[in-house]
Design a protein around this motif. Structure first.
Motif, PDB file in Angstrom:
ATOM      1  N   ALA A 121      28.515   9.342-137.150  1.00 41.77           N
ATOM      2  CA  ALA A 121      27.491   9.912-136.265  1.00 41.77           C
ATOM      3  C   ALA A 121      27.076   8.901-135.211  1.00 41.77           C
ATOM      4  O   ALA A 121      26.884   7.718-135.512  1.00 41.77           O
ATOM      5  CB  ALA A 121      26.279  10.352-137.077  1.00 41.77           C
ATOM      6  N   SER A 122      26.928   9.358-133.977  1.00 45.21           N
ATOM      7  CA  SER A 122      26.467   8.501-132.888  1.00 45.21           C
ATOM      8  C   SER A 122      24.942   8.441-132.890  1.00 45.21           C
ATOM      9  O   SER A 122      24.272   9.393-133.288  1.00 45.21           O
ATOM     10  CB  SER A 122      26.960   9.035-131.542  1.00 45.21           C
ATOM     11  N   ILE A 123      24.392   7.328-132.423  1.00 44.29           N
ATOM     12  CA  ILE A 123      22.946   7.130-132.368  1.00 44.29           C
ATOM     13  C   ILE A 123      22.524   7.039-130.908  1.00 44.29           C
ATOM     14  O   ILE A 123      23.064   6.238-130.137  1.00 44.29           O
ATOM     15  CB  ILE A 123      22.544   5.859-133.128  1.00 44.29           C
ATOM     16  N   VAL A 124      21.561   7.876-130.539  1.00 49.39           N
ATOM     17  CA  VAL A 124      21.078   7.950-129.161  1.00 49.39           C
ATOM     18  C   VAL A 124      19.553   7.876-129.186  1.00 49.39           C
ATOM     19  O   VAL A 124      18.915   8.403-130.100  1.00 49.39           O
ATOM     20  CB  VAL A 124      21.546   9.255-128.477  1.00 49.39           C
ATOM     21  N   ILE A 125      18.968   7.217-128.204  1.00 51.77           N
ATOM     22  CA  ILE A 125      17.517   7.029-128.129  1.00 51.77           C
ATOM     23  C   ILE A 125      16.932   7.869-126.999  1.00 51.77           C
ATOM     24  O   ILE A 125      17.510   7.957-125.919  1.00 51.77           O
ATOM     25  CB  ILE A 125      17.165   5.547-127.889  1.00 51.77           C
ATOM     26  N   TYR A 126      15.767   8.466-127.245  1.00 47.14           N
ATOM     27  CA  TYR A 126      15.042   9.229-126.225  1.00 47.14           C
ATOM     28  C   TYR A 126      13.558   8.913-126.337  1.00 47.14           C
ATOM     29  O   TYR A 126      12.919   9.246-127.322  1.00 47.14           O
ATOM     30  CB  TYR A 126      15.286  10.725-126.418  1.00 47.14           C
ATOM     31  N   SER A 127      13.030   8.227-125.332  1.00 46.53           N
ATOM     32  CA  SER A 127      11.637   7.799-125.361  1.00 46.53           C
ATOM     33  C   SER A 127      11.019   7.933-123.980  1.00 46.53           C
ATOM     34  O   SER A 127      11.727   7.930-122.969  1.00 46.53           O
ATOM     35  CB  SER A 127      11.555   6.338-125.824  1.00 46.53           C
ATOM     36  N   SER A 128       9.695   8.016-123.937  1.00 46.48           N
ATOM     37  CA  SER A 128       9.006   8.038-122.642  1.00 46.48           C
ATOM     38  C   SER A 128       9.031   6.670-121.985  1.00 46.48           C
ATOM     39  O   SER A 128       8.831   6.546-120.778  1.00 46.48           O
ATOM     40  CB  SER A 128       7.557   8.509-122.809  1.00 46.48           C
ATOM     41  N   GLY A 129       9.253   5.613-122.747  1.00 49.65           N
ATOM     42  CA  GLY A 129       9.440   4.284-122.176  1.00 49.65           C
ATOM     43  C   GLY A 129      10.753   4.218-121.422  1.00 49.65           C
ATOM     44  O   GLY A 129      11.702   4.941-121.731  1.00 49.65           O
ATOM     45  N   SER A 130      10.825   3.374-120.407  1.00 51.25           N
ATOM     46  CA  SER A 130      12.033   3.300-119.582  1.00 51.25           C
ATOM     47  C   SER A 130      13.244   2.875-120.403  1.00 51.25           C
ATOM     48  O   SER A 130      13.117   2.243-121.456  1.00 51.25           O
ATOM     49  CB  SER A 130      11.827   2.308-118.433  1.00 51.25           C
ATOM     50  N   VAL A 131      14.420   3.229-119.907  1.00 53.38           N
ATOM     51  CA  VAL A 131      15.660   2.825-120.587  1.00 53.38           C
ATOM     52  C   VAL A 131      15.725   1.308-120.720  1.00 53.38           C
ATOM     53  O   VAL A 131      16.116   0.779-121.763  1.00 53.38           O
ATOM     54  CB  VAL A 131      16.886   3.371-119.823  1.00 53.38           C
ATOM     55  N   ALA A 132      15.316   0.585-119.683  1.00 52.16           N
ATOM     56  CA  ALA A 132      15.328  -0.881-119.746  1.00 52.16           C
ATOM     57  C   ALA A 132      14.426  -1.384-120.865  1.00 52.16           C
ATOM     58  O   ALA A 132      14.788  -2.311-121.604  1.00 52.16           O
ATOM     59  CB  ALA A 132      14.887  -1.467-118.411  1.00 52.16           C
ATOM     60  N   ALA A 133      13.243  -0.783-121.014  1.00 54.36           N
ATOM     61  CA  ALA A 133      12.322  -1.189-122.074  1.00 54.36           C
ATOM     62  C   ALA A 133      12.865  -0.830-123.448  1.00 54.36           C
ATOM     63  O   ALA A 133      12.675  -1.575-124.414  1.00 54.36           O
ATOM     64  CB  ALA A 133      10.961  -0.523-121.854  1.00 54.36           C
ATOM     65  N   GLN A 134      13.541   0.294-123.551  1.00 53.78           N
ATOM     66  CA  GLN A 134      14.164   0.684-124.822  1.00 53.78           C
ATOM     67  C   GLN A 134      15.201  -0.346-125.260  1.00 53.78           C
ATOM     68  O   GLN A 134      15.262  -0.743-126.427  1.00 53.78           O
ATOM     69  CB  GLN A 134      14.831   2.050-124.679  1.00 53.78           C
ATOM     70  N   LYS A 135      16.012  -0.784-124.313  1.00 47.05           N
ATOM     71  CA  LYS A 135      17.065  -1.749-124.640  1.00 47.05           C
ATOM     72  C   LYS A 135      16.467  -3.087-125.075  1.00 47.05           C
ATOM     73  O   LYS A 135      16.981  -3.731-126.006  1.00 47.05           O
ATOM     74  CB  LYS A 135      17.992  -1.934-123.442  1.00 47.05           C
ATOM     75  N   LEU A 136      15.384  -3.508-124.431  1.00 46.71           N
ATOM     76  CA  LEU A 136      14.696  -4.734-124.837  1.00 46.71           C
ATOM     77  C   LEU A 136      14.181  -4.611-126.269  1.00 46.71           C
ATOM     78  O   LEU A 136      14.330  -5.529-127.087  1.00 46.71           O
ATOM     79  CB  LEU A 136      13.518  -5.012-123.909  1.00 46.71           C
ATOM     80  N   LEU A 137      13.558  -3.479-126.570  1.00 40.80           N
ATOM     81  CA  LEU A 137      12.977  -3.264-127.896  1.00 40.80           C
ATOM     82  C   LEU A 137      14.029  -3.369-128.991  1.00 40.80           C
ATOM     83  O   LEU A 137      13.802  -4.007-130.027  1.00 40.80           O
ATOM     84  CB  LEU A 137      12.289  -1.896-127.929  1.00 40.80           C
ATOM     85  N   PHE A 138      15.190  -2.770-128.765  1.00 36.92           N
ATOM     86  CA  PHE A 138      16.233  -2.793-129.796  1.00 36.92           C
ATOM     87  C   PHE A 138      17.041  -4.092-129.781  1.00 36.92           C
ATOM     88  O   PHE A 138      17.730  -4.393-130.749  1.00 36.92           O
ATOM     89  CB  PHE A 138      17.156  -1.580-129.653  1.00 36.92           C
ATOM     90  N   GLN A 139      16.930  -4.874-128.708  1.00 34.33           N
ATOM     91  CA  GLN A 139      17.589  -6.187-128.670  1.00 34.33           C
ATOM     92  C   GLN A 139      16.818  -7.208-129.488  1.00 34.33           C
ATOM     93  O   GLN A 139      17.407  -8.067-130.146  1.00 34.33           O
ATOM     94  CB  GLN A 139      17.715  -6.659-127.219  1.00 34.33           C
ATOM     95  N   TYR A 140      15.483  -7.106-129.442  1.00 26.92           N
ATOM     96  CA  TYR A 140      14.623  -8.096-130.095  1.00 26.92           C
ATOM     97  C   TYR A 140      13.812  -7.435-131.207  1.00 26.92           C
ATOM     98  O   TYR A 140      12.670  -7.030-131.008  1.00 26.92           O
ATOM     99  CB  TYR A 140      13.692  -8.735-129.073  1.00 26.92           C
ATOM    100  N   THR A 141      14.429  -7.317-132.380  1.00 33.42           N
ATOM    101  CA  THR A 141      13.752  -6.692-133.521  1.00 33.42           C
ATOM    102  C   THR A 141      13.558  -7.705-134.641  1.00 33.42           C
ATOM    103  O   THR A 141      14.020  -8.844-134.562  1.00 33.42           O
ATOM    104  CB  THR A 141      14.572  -5.506-134.072  1.00 33.42           C
TER     105      THR A 141
END
Length: 237
Positions: A121-141
């Motif tokens: 299964a593929s994993i896709v993110i959908y948030s009201s935060g910008s795509v750039a902010a989403q990528k930062l969040l999942f980069q630094y966990t």
């Protein structure tokens, strides 16, 4: 209670679903408010900041004081508007890179990502935060040993490239961007109105109940299928 689902894509909300709402409201938002004055003082005319400043309405983008006041007002009211989300993402970069900010994922998130990927299964993110902010969040966990979850994620959507999260059309647009049938998508969110929109679009969807989330009404509890952990999801292929 475990649920067995025939799915090919897992579409995920962020706050209240993969991490606590308090991380966004009590860490990310205050950090952006605190970081803005220094950026306004030192980067006002820099090309990198001007990109974000120019997206604000004209009555605010030409005044440091006006932009600051407008920004703080939008943050205090948690307004979901793209130019605010874009600037917040820019302000968070330093915090993430310095180690001041780390996204505290719920403990079931990373193991479930690995399990879903293994199941095909593929994993896709959908948030009201910008795509750039989403990528930062999942980069630094806070995940160990691998803090960067971006290699496990195959797509990102926000209100700019998909639409508002309460709109049925947004989910259809997201599904149309990939080859999988919309009926093979599973959307996970703590927000009932988003779950209902995804269902109306043709996706499967579950309400995620996490500590710190707003309580559901008795009617919502009866109407929707609920999970308290991603561990409850079994992919039947």
């Amino acid at each position: 209670m475990a649920v067995s689902l025939d799915i090919e894509v897992v579409l995920l909300d962020i706050e209240g679903t993969v991490c606590p709402i308090s991380f966004v409201k009590d860490v990310l938002y205050p950090y952006s408010v605190q970081a803005l004055p220094n950026v306004l003082a030192t980067q006002w005319d820099s090309p990198s900041f001007a990109t974000y400043r120019s997206r604000f309405p004209e009555e605010y983008c030409n005044s440091r004081e006006g932009l600051s006041a407008h920004f703080n007002d939008l943050v205090s009211r948690d307004v979901k508007i793209s130019y605010l989300k874009d600037l917040q993402g820019y302000l968070w970069i330093k915090g993430y890179e310095s180690g001041e900010i780390r996204c505290p994922l719920f403990p079931d998130v990373h193991p479930s990502f690995l399990k879903w990927q293994k199941a095909g299964a593929s994993i896709v993110i959908y948030s009201s935060g910008s795509v750039a902010a989403q990528k930062l969040l999942f980069q630094y966990t806070n995940s160990k040993p691998d803090a960067d979850l971006r290699p496990l994620i195959s797509g990102y959507f926000d209100t700019v490239n998909a639409g508002m999260k309460k709109d049925v059309s947004s989910y259809r647009k997201i599904a149309a961007s990939r080859k999988e049938d919309i009926g093979k998508w599973l959307f996970l969110s703590d927000r009932v109105e988003e779950v209902e929109a995804a269902k109306e679009a043709g996706m499967q969807s579950l309400v995620v109940v996490r500590s710190g989330n707003a309580p559901l009404t008795e009617e919502e509890n009866k109407k929707h299928e609920l999970i308290a952990s991603f561990d409850e999801i079994k992919i039947a292929r």
